[in-house]
Design a protein around this motif. Structure first.
Motif, PDB file in Angstrom:
ATOM      1  N   ARG A  19      45.748  40.235  27.275  1.00 41.92           N
ATOM      2  CA  ARG A  19      45.809  41.100  28.459  1.00 41.92           C
ATOM      3  C   ARG A  19      46.479  42.430  28.143  1.00 41.92           C
ATOM      4  O   ARG A  19      46.109  43.462  28.718  1.00 41.92           O
ATOM      5  CB  ARG A  19      46.529  40.387  29.594  1.00 41.92           C
ATOM      6  CG  ARG A  19      45.680  39.294  30.219  1.00 41.92           C
ATOM      7  CD  ARG A  19      46.409  38.584  31.336  1.00 41.92           C
ATOM      8  NE  ARG A  19      45.540  37.596  31.962  1.00 41.92           N
ATOM      9  CZ  ARG A  19      45.952  36.755  32.905  1.00 41.92           C
ATOM     10  NH1 ARG A  19      47.201  36.783  33.336  1.00 41.92           N
ATOM     11  NH2 ARG A  19      45.096  35.890  33.418  1.00 41.92           N
ATOM     12  N   GLU A  41      42.072  49.903  30.012  1.00 42.47           N
ATOM     13  CA  GLU A  41      42.320  50.171  31.435  1.00 42.47           C
ATOM     14  C   GLU A  41      41.025  50.240  32.241  1.00 42.47           C
ATOM     15  O   GLU A  41      40.984  49.806  33.391  1.00 42.47           O
ATOM     16  CB  GLU A  41      43.126  51.469  31.584  1.00 42.47           C
ATOM     17  CG  GLU A  41      43.749  51.635  32.948  1.00 42.47           C
ATOM     18  CD  GLU A  41      44.657  50.466  33.355  1.00 42.47           C
ATOM     19  OE1 GLU A  41      44.593  50.059  34.528  1.00 42.47           O
ATOM     20  OE2 GLU A  41      45.412  49.955  32.505  1.00 42.47           O
ATOM     21  N   LEU A  98      43.798  44.837  26.947  1.00 45.46           N
ATOM     22  CA  LEU A  98      42.642  45.149  27.795  1.00 45.46           C
ATOM     23  C   LEU A  98      42.558  46.656  28.045  1.00 45.46           C
ATOM     24  O   LEU A  98      43.537  47.262  28.487  1.00 45.46           O
ATOM     25  CB  LEU A  98      42.769  44.451  29.146  1.00 45.46           C
ATOM     26  CG  LEU A  98      42.134  43.103  29.278  1.00 45.46           C
ATOM     27  CD1 LEU A  98      42.575  42.426  30.579  1.00 45.46           C
ATOM     28  CD2 LEU A  98      40.632  43.194  29.204  1.00 45.46           C
ATOM     29  N   ARG A 139      40.092  46.594  32.886  1.00 46.97           N
ATOM     30  CA  ARG A 139      41.189  45.648  33.117  1.00 46.97           C
ATOM     31  C   ARG A 139      41.031  44.867  34.419  1.00 46.97           C
ATOM     32  O   ARG A 139      41.076  43.636  34.422  1.00 46.97           O
ATOM     33  CB  ARG A 139      42.528  46.376  33.100  1.00 46.97           C
ATOM     34  CG  ARG A 139      43.710  45.459  33.276  1.00 46.97           C
ATOM     35  CD  ARG A 139      45.043  46.220  33.165  1.00 46.97           C
ATOM     36  NE  ARG A 139      46.145  45.304  33.249  1.00 46.97           N
ATOM     37  CZ  ARG A 139      46.526  44.473  32.303  1.00 46.97           C
ATOM     38  NH1 ARG A 139      45.887  44.452  31.158  1.00 46.97           N
ATOM     39  NH2 ARG A 139      47.536  43.662  32.476  1.00 46.97           N
TER      40      ARG A 139
END
Length: 169
Positions: free
Chosen positions: A141, A146, A144, A149
């Motif tokens: 995470r 943006e 990820l 996301r």
């Protein structure tokens, strides 16, 4: 099983009637490749001369750059999954993660397959550590992009049950 019965149009490319843009599709493939590569050493420790999973991770990246056809990347993903089949544990899951990453060009939703299998690899590699999977999930995470996301996090919540519940908080 990592693909849902009902597809989310946000994870279907615009060419196939969905809303996923080409740039976001490429970002999903690159993220999936990063997730798979992070655990690839579990496979390579067991089968150091078998390059099929590493070739699949690279295929995802080369596809994302527009230098490899989707069919060629998908084929390399299939070869990585073939490398996984005779194995057990972390090595098997790591090879499956690589195979899933290479298939993101074909079906964007394979991004979660790569992530979920990578988490399973981390769990299998550290069976006495109940937080190993959560650490891997959080590592993923943190990487990820943006731009995708929110989409990926929503998809993780939506498909958590069919991805062995590896994404739950």
């Amino acid at each position: 099983m990592i693909l849902p019965e009902v597809r989310d149009p946000r994870l279907v490319t615009v060419r196939r009637g969905g809303t996923l843009s080409d740039p976001d599709h490429r970002l999903l493939a690159l993220w999936a490749a990063e997730c798979a590569e992070h655990v690839l050493h579990f496979f390579e420790d067991v089968r150091p001369s078998d390059t099929r999973p590493r070739d699949a991770v690279e295929a995802a990246r080369v596809w994302a750059r527009g230098e490899l056809t989707m069919m060629d990347a998908r084929a390399r993903g299939g070869h990585a999954m073939g490398a996984a089949r005779p194995l057990r544990g972390a090595a098997r899951y790591a090879a499956y993660a690589a195979g899933q990453a290479a298939c993101v060009g074909h079906v964007p939703e394979h991004d979660l397959g790569a992530a979920a299998y990578a988490i399973k690899a981390a769990q299998a590699a550290h069976p006495g550590d109940p937080s190993a999977g959560r650490r891997e999930r959080d590592w993923q995470r943190d990487r990820l992009p943006e731009e995708v996301r929110a989409l990926v996090l929503e998809d993780q919540a939506r498909r958590n049950a069919i991805c062995w519940s590896v994404f739950e908080d």
